[in-house]
Design a protein around this motif. Structure first.
Motif, PDB file in Angstrom:
ATOM      1  N   MET A 150       0.838  -1.181   0.000  1.00  0.00           N
ATOM      2  CA  MET A 150       0.000   0.000   0.000  1.00  0.00           C
ATOM      3  C   MET A 150       0.879   1.239   0.000  1.00  0.00           C
ATOM      4  N   GLY A 151       0.372   2.241  -0.656  1.00  0.00           N
ATOM      5  CA  GLY A 151       1.100   3.491  -0.691  1.00  0.00           C
ATOM      6  C   GLY A 151       0.789   4.359   0.517  1.00  0.00           C
ATOM      7  N   LEU A 152       1.477   5.438   0.593  1.00  0.00           N
ATOM      8  CA  LEU A 152       1.312   6.358   1.707  1.00  0.00           C
ATOM      9  C   LEU A 152      -0.109   6.922   1.760  1.00  0.00           C
ATOM     10  N   ILE A 153      -0.669   7.266   0.605  1.00  0.00           N
ATOM     11  CA  ILE A 153      -2.020   7.833   0.565  1.00  0.00           C
ATOM     12  C   ILE A 153      -3.040   6.799   1.047  1.00  0.00           C
ATOM     13  N   SER A 154      -2.881   5.567   0.608  1.00  0.00           N
ATOM     14  CA  SER A 154      -3.795   4.505   1.056  1.00  0.00           C
ATOM     15  C   SER A 154      -3.736   4.341   2.561  1.00  0.00           C
ATOM     16  N   GLU A 155      -2.522   4.348   3.104  1.00  0.00           N
ATOM     17  CA  GLU A 155      -2.355   4.199   4.549  1.00  0.00           C
ATOM     18  C   GLU A 155      -3.047   5.316   5.310  1.00  0.00           C
ATOM     19  N   VAL A 156      -2.892   6.537   4.816  1.00  0.00           N
ATOM     20  CA  VAL A 156      -3.500   7.690   5.490  1.00  0.00           C
ATOM     21  C   VAL A 156      -5.025   7.600   5.411  1.00  0.00           C
ATOM     22  N   LEU A 157      -5.535   7.222   4.235  1.00  0.00           N
ATOM     23  CA  LEU A 157      -6.988   7.130   4.072  1.00  0.00           C
ATOM     24  C   LEU A 157      -7.592   5.998   4.896  1.00  0.00           C
ATOM     25  N   LEU A 158      -6.845   4.913   5.054  1.00  0.00           N
ATOM     26  CA  LEU A 158      -7.359   3.755   5.795  1.00  0.00           C
ATOM     27  C   LEU A 158      -7.047   3.811   7.288  1.00  0.00           C
ATOM     28  N   LEU A 159      -6.320   4.810   7.719  1.00  0.00           N
ATOM     29  CA  LEU A 159      -5.955   4.924   9.124  1.00  0.00           C
ATOM     30  C   LEU A 159      -7.153   4.897  10.077  1.00  0.00           C
ATOM     31  N   PRO A 160      -8.265   5.553   9.751  1.00  0.00           N
ATOM     32  CA  PRO A 160      -9.412   5.474  10.666  1.00  0.00           C
ATOM     33  C   PRO A 160      -9.967   4.056  10.826  1.00  0.00           C
ATOM     34  N   LEU A 161      -9.667   3.176   9.881  1.00  0.00           N
ATOM     35  CA  LEU A 161     -10.158   1.793   9.964  1.00  0.00           C
ATOM     36  C   LEU A 161      -9.200   0.869  10.712  1.00  0.00           C
ATOM     37  N   ALA A 162      -8.076   1.384  11.165  1.00  0.00           N
ATOM     38  CA  ALA A 162      -7.082   0.553  11.847  1.00  0.00           C
ATOM     39  C   ALA A 162      -7.659  -0.200  13.051  1.00  0.00           C
ATOM     40  N   PRO A 163      -8.465   0.448  13.906  1.00  0.00           N
ATOM     41  CA  PRO A 163      -9.029  -0.313  15.032  1.00  0.00           C
ATOM     42  C   PRO A 163      -9.929  -1.466  14.579  1.00  0.00           C
ATOM     43  N   VAL A 164     -10.636  -1.254  13.493  1.00  0.00           N
ATOM     44  CA  VAL A 164     -11.517  -2.316  12.971  1.00  0.00           C
ATOM     45  C   VAL A 164     -10.677  -3.468  12.446  1.00  0.00           C
ATOM     46  N   ARG A 165      -9.625  -3.141  11.708  1.00  0.00           N
ATOM     47  CA  ARG A 165      -8.751  -4.196  11.180  1.00  0.00           C
ATOM     48  C   ARG A 165      -8.073  -4.948  12.320  1.00  0.00           C
ATOM     49  N   GLY A 166      -7.656  -4.229  13.350  1.00  0.00           N
ATOM     50  CA  GLY A 166      -7.036  -4.876  14.509  1.00  0.00           C
ATOM     51  C   GLY A 166      -8.010  -5.772  15.247  1.00  0.00           C
ATOM     52  N   SER A 167      -9.235  -5.305  15.378  1.00  0.00           N
ATOM     53  CA  SER A 167     -10.266  -6.119  16.047  1.00  0.00           C
ATOM     54  C   SER A 167     -10.565  -7.368  15.244  1.00  0.00           C
ATOM     55  N   ALA A 168     -10.650  -7.227  13.932  1.00  0.00           N
ATOM     56  CA  ALA A 168     -10.921  -8.393  13.076  1.00  0.00           C
ATOM     57  C   ALA A 168      -9.805  -9.417  13.208  1.00  0.00           C
ATOM     58  N   TRP A 169      -8.552  -8.953  13.257  1.00  0.00           N
ATOM     59  CA  TRP A 169      -7.431  -9.859  13.422  1.00  0.00           C
ATOM     60  C   TRP A 169      -7.530 -10.596  14.763  1.00  0.00           C
ATOM     61  N   ALA A 170      -7.843  -9.868  15.823  1.00  0.00           N
ATOM     62  CA  ALA A 170      -7.949 -10.478  17.151  1.00  0.00           C
ATOM     63  C   ALA A 170      -9.074 -11.508  17.189  1.00  0.00           C
ATOM     64  N   ILE A 171     -10.176 -11.204  16.543  1.00  0.00           N
ATOM     65  CA  ILE A 171     -11.298 -12.150  16.497  1.00  0.00           C
ATOM     66  C   ILE A 171     -10.899 -13.404  15.737  1.00  0.00           C
ATOM     67  N   ARG A 172     -10.193 -13.248  14.610  1.00  0.00           N
ATOM     68  CA  ARG A 172      -9.738 -14.416  13.840  1.00  0.00           C
ATOM     69  C   ARG A 172      -8.801 -15.282  14.675  1.00  0.00           C
ATOM     70  N   GLN A 173      -7.902 -14.646  15.425  1.00  0.00           N
ATOM     71  CA  GLN A 173      -6.968 -15.404  16.269  1.00  0.00           C
ATOM     72  C   GLN A 173      -7.710 -16.160  17.368  1.00  0.00           C
ATOM     73  N   ALA A 174      -8.666 -15.501  17.991  1.00  0.00           N
ATOM     74  CA  ALA A 174      -9.440 -16.151  19.060  1.00  0.00           C
ATOM     75  C   ALA A 174     -10.240 -17.321  18.504  1.00  0.00           C
ATOM     76  N   LEU A 175     -10.800 -17.147  17.321  1.00  0.00           N
ATOM     77  CA  LEU A 175     -11.568 -18.231  16.687  1.00  0.00           C
ATOM     78  C   LEU A 175     -10.666 -19.409  16.356  1.00  0.00           C
ATOM     79  N   ARG A 176      -9.478 -19.142  15.828  1.00  0.00           N
ATOM     80  CA  ARG A 176      -8.538 -20.236  15.526  1.00  0.00           C
ATOM     81  C   ARG A 176      -8.174 -21.015  16.789  1.00  0.00           C
ATOM     82  N   GLU A 177      -7.913 -20.284  17.866  1.00  0.00           N
ATOM     83  CA  GLU A 177      -7.539 -20.949  19.119  1.00  0.00           C
ATOM     84  C   GLU A 177      -8.699 -21.768  19.679  1.00  0.00           C
ATOM     85  N   ALA A 178      -9.908 -21.215  19.606  1.00  0.00           N
ATOM     86  CA  ALA A 178     -11.088 -21.940  20.084  1.00  0.00           C
ATOM     87  C   ALA A 178     -11.298 -23.218  19.275  1.00  0.00           C
ATOM     88  N   GLU A 179     -11.140 -23.134  17.960  1.00  0.00           N
ATOM     89  CA  GLU A 179     -11.280 -24.330  17.126  1.00  0.00           C
ATOM     90  C   GLU A 179     -10.184 -25.338  17.428  1.00  0.00           C
TER      91      GLU A 179
END
Length: 87
Positions: free
Chosen positions: A1-30
């Motif tokens: 990703m380029g710098l502009i993409s990173e800046v534009l997607l920065l507000p979504l960082a908490p959502v992406r982090g939460s999605a990653w954490a949920i995926r990890q928890a689901l993998r561990e539960a399975e």
């Protein structure tokens, strides 16, 4: 990703982090749910409950079938990931 993409997607960082954490928890539960050792332990506990008269034959048969299906799936998953099927 380029710098502009990173800046534009920065507000979504908490959502992406939460999605990653949920995926990890689901993998561990399975992983825990399909752990062959855990399923075998539950089967042994189930048999003890039957012998102690805590559950009926019908309950035993139903729960045993569920646990054996889970064990079969666990062993299938282990074979698919190359972990082996040593008992």
């Amino acid at each position: 990703m380029g710098l502009i993409s990173e800046v534009l997607l920065l507000p979504l960082a908490p959502v992406r982090g939460s999605a990653w954490a949920i995926r990890q928890a689901l993998r561990e539960a399975e992983r825990l749910y399909y752990d062959p050792a855990a399923v075998r332990t539950e089967l042994a506990r189930l048999e003890e409950q039957l012998e102690a008269g805590e559950i009926t034959e019908e309950e035993f048969d139903q729960r045993e079938d569920e646990l054996l299906d889970r064990l079969e799936e666990a062993l299938r998953r282990r074979g698919a990931t190359g972990e082996g099927t040593a008992l």
